[in-house]
Scaffold this active site. Structure first.
Site, PDB file in Angstrom:
ATOM      1  N   LYS A 114      37.777  44.931  47.252  1.00 48.48           N
ATOM      2  CA  LYS A 114      38.337  44.960  45.883  1.00 48.48           C
ATOM      3  C   LYS A 114      39.868  44.947  45.936  1.00 48.48           C
ATOM      4  O   LYS A 114      40.526  44.179  45.224  1.00 48.48           O
ATOM      5  CB  LYS A 114      37.825  46.208  45.158  1.00 48.48           C
ATOM      6  CG  LYS A 114      38.425  46.376  43.785  1.00 48.48           C
ATOM      7  CD  LYS A 114      37.748  47.508  43.009  1.00 48.48           C
ATOM      8  CE  LYS A 114      38.582  47.878  41.809  1.00 48.48           C
ATOM      9  NZ  LYS A 114      39.207  49.190  41.933  1.00 48.48           N
ATOM     10  N   ASP A 162      35.533  46.316  38.959  1.00 47.53           N
ATOM     11  CA  ASP A 162      35.781  47.752  38.785  1.00 47.53           C
ATOM     12  C   ASP A 162      34.721  48.287  37.817  1.00 47.53           C
ATOM     13  O   ASP A 162      33.741  47.604  37.529  1.00 47.53           O
ATOM     14  CB  ASP A 162      37.213  48.002  38.277  1.00 47.53           C
ATOM     15  CG  ASP A 162      37.364  47.646  36.798  1.00 47.53           C
ATOM     16  OD1 ASP A 162      36.463  46.963  36.252  1.00 47.53           O
ATOM     17  OD2 ASP A 162      38.349  48.076  36.180  1.00 47.53           O
TER      18      ASP A 162
END
Ligand code: SF4
Length: 215
Positions: free
Chosen positions: A124, A143
């Site tokens: 990420k 997220d």
């Protein structure tokens, strides 16, 4: 729904969100790849707003990877204390910055492979840096907003962020990968909120299988 129809629906979702949120962009303040890397590490389990309150002073105090690497751990921990999980975050920042200093001449690398070798950097964080500091669409940042909205919009039935990302990469055109997560985050903050989504005010109501307006 067939694959072509599904892609058409996703294209309409992207078009609508672009119209609604023309300003959507990375909400972590930064002016270099290093600043974005540090801000992204700090943003774990913390709001971007809070991170943005800490970083101006932090970036002034530690302008280079070598500065973070050489700082006494307790001092860096104090400097980032209010973002939570400060011990782990300080360890990640220092581990990553030592490697940047020792193996990359202080520069943040531009490939997924090299970024993933930095201590404390997972996919990420690497996606955020590549997409927003280097303009490279390496994947879709997933997220908590992106996970929730992907499920509600019927884009993914998966729970693990890496698997949700794979589904989104199949459905969303590559040129929109970076923007797409900013759009979903903007929509998640304003309308499709975690506890009580405002379906009756939602511009995606006709495209969304979870639309609860009128129920
Ligand atoms: S219709 Fe409701 S559930 Fe669907 S995206 Fe909009 S706010 Fe979220």
């Amino acid at each position: 729904m067939g694959a072509t129809e599904e892609k058409r629906r996703v294209a309409e979702i992207v078009r609508t969100l672009k119209r609604e949120y023309p300003e959507a962009r990375c909400s972590l303040d930064h002016s270099s790849p290093l600043e974005l890397l540090v801000a992204t590490i700090l943003s774990a389990q913390c709001t971007d707003e809070r991170v943005n309150r800490v970083t101006p002073e932090l970036f002034r105090k530690y302008p280079t990877a070598a500065d973070y690497a050489a700082a006494p751990a307790e001092e860096l921990e104090r400097d980032i204390h209010s973002t939570g999980f400060f011990r782990n975050k300080a360890k990640s920042i220092q581990g990553a910055c030592r490697r940047l200093r020792d193996e990359h001449g202080g520069r943040v690398p531009e490939t997924m492979e090299e970024l993933l070798k930095l201590p404390g950097v997972a996919r990420k964080t690497a996606n955020v840096v590549l997409g927003n500091a280097y303009g490279q669409a390496s994947g879709v940042v997933v997220d908590t907003h992106v996970s929730r909205l992907s499920e509600r919009l019927g884009l993914s039935a998966e729970k693990a962020p890496e698997k949700i990302e794979q589904d989104l990469m199949r459905l969303v055109p590559r040129e929109d990968w970076v923007l797409f997560s900013h759009l979903l985050i903007a929509h998640g903050r304003k309308i499709c909120k975690a506890r009580a989504p405002l379906c009756c005010e939602c511009p995606l109501e006709k495209l969304c299988p979870s639309n609860a307006c009128g129920q």
